[in-house]
Enzyme design. Sequence first.
Site, PDB file in Angstrom:
ATOM      1  N   CYS A   3       0.834  -1.202   0.000  1.00  0.00           N
ATOM      2  CA  CYS A   3       0.000   0.000   0.000  1.00  0.00           C
ATOM      3  C   CYS A   3       0.875   1.262   0.000  1.00  0.00           C
ATOM      4  CB  CYS A   3      -0.979  -0.022   1.159  1.00  0.00           C
ATOM      5  SG  CYS A   3      -2.378   1.115   0.923  1.00  0.00           S
TER       6      CYS A   3
ATOM      7  N   HIS B  25      -3.641  -5.343   1.230  1.00  0.00           N
ATOM      8  CA  HIS B  25      -3.324  -5.743   2.593  1.00  0.00           C
ATOM      9  C   HIS B  25      -3.813  -7.175   2.812  1.00  0.00           C
ATOM     10  CE1 HIS B  25      -2.212  -1.726   3.939  1.00  0.00           C
ATOM     11  NE2 HIS B  25      -3.318  -1.245   3.409  1.00  0.00           N
TER      12      HIS B  25
END
Length: 493
Positions: free
Chosen positions: A334, A422
């Site tokens: 991310c 994630h």
Amino acid sequence: MAGLLVAGATSDAGKSVVTTGLCRAFARRGVRVAPYKAQNMSNNSMVCHGPDGRPAEIGRAQWVQALAAGVRPEPAMNPVLLKPGSDRRSHVVLLGYPAGEVTAGDFATGRRHLAEAAHAAFDGLAARHDLVVAEGAGSPAEINLRSSDYVNMGLARHASLPAVVVGDIDRGGVFAALYGTVGLLEAADQALVAGFVVNRFRGEPSLLRPGLKSLERLTGRRVYGVLPWAPGLWLDSEDALDLAGRRSAGDRARRVVVVRFPRISNFTDVDALGLEPDLDVVFAADPRDLADADLLVLPGTRATLADLGWLRARGLDRAVADHVRRGKPLLGICGGYQLLGHRVTDPHGVEGAAGSDVAGLGLLDVRTEFAAEKTLRLPTGRALGARASGYEIHHGRVTIGRSAPEFLGGVRAGNVFGTLWHGALEGDELRSAFLAETLGLAPSGVSFAAARQRRIDLIADLVERHLDLDALLALAREGAPPGLPVLAPGGGA
């Protein structure tokens, strides 16, 4: 409505663990139980589905507590999530979706709409379940914030919830902390505090008993039990208070180093690596600690631009570049992926000053531009020949160069991997394929999902063995006993 507030004498006293254990223990008894936390302040979050089926965001701890309770995670379980972007400003997630920002100056005022939404969410959960176990935040004795509190005694007053206060004996001073917590509350709040739970005890129980009896005599409230210190106990954490000591397993064959950004988020992404028998996972913020890394991880961050500046100021950018030059693998997740690209821009001021345009580390052929609208997704796919799934929570829009091969919604360049997903490493098949590709490791057979369930069951076993569960269930159903004494200096408005 039946419910119980699990408050804490301090932050990190064990509220999340006790709440999780109670959810699983009550569910074992056939009780339809739901977890709840009115407000979380955490950069560790999870994506679930909202009432309308759209992906929504809640605190990671409440997502795990829902698993413990055997119910579907939903935004009502954590109606307000504050995600700190700096020491004075937090991004607000309300009932699963972005809802502006709150500053330190707004903390005591201007949050009435959040309180109303949080209490309505609690009422909805209580109407659909037999019992709600609510986790407090920090300490209920933050007397400077009591007038605007809707998380601790403000919630207890709203729903007439009995409260138990958890104290961590391992850090010392637990009797003073428990007595003082009650004593600092005003009389109406004290009337809802039914007793205490002592957490993380190690030693001879007979030496503790006189103190427990004195606490009960001095407060007029009972101790519902003493939970022992349990080595290796972990849950998906909601904050980074104990991050420095997480998941270091001693001398292992391969060393995984995770860069500890000041605004690190979703660091639970590496929990699964910590269960692998041939890996030692450590967090580091010094360039020297990166020198012997076999695998380097740049995790998520709530402040990509600020943490990119921090990385350069500490010389960590050069350490990362040296790691890659030595041919060793690097994984960016991310925000960690976004800063590996050529440029990071923020035209709308999502993270800070509007118009920011900063050079990235230049290790991946991507560019990131922050957009006002947040992306929330639960993607699935394949990578490295393995099935994969995860979740996305980000404002950054990543543009990928034409020649960059895809990897889990991101890209790969040799031994440098970047992904917006994630939680992907929690998938055993994908994790095995990634470790084989990067470190040449054979599959270990570790099941992360099974390990998580074992840890939840372990906590529930401890709760059933060491707490008076019958009394706590009766307390949740019947409310705080009448006539609890008021302790000085409480009683004031």
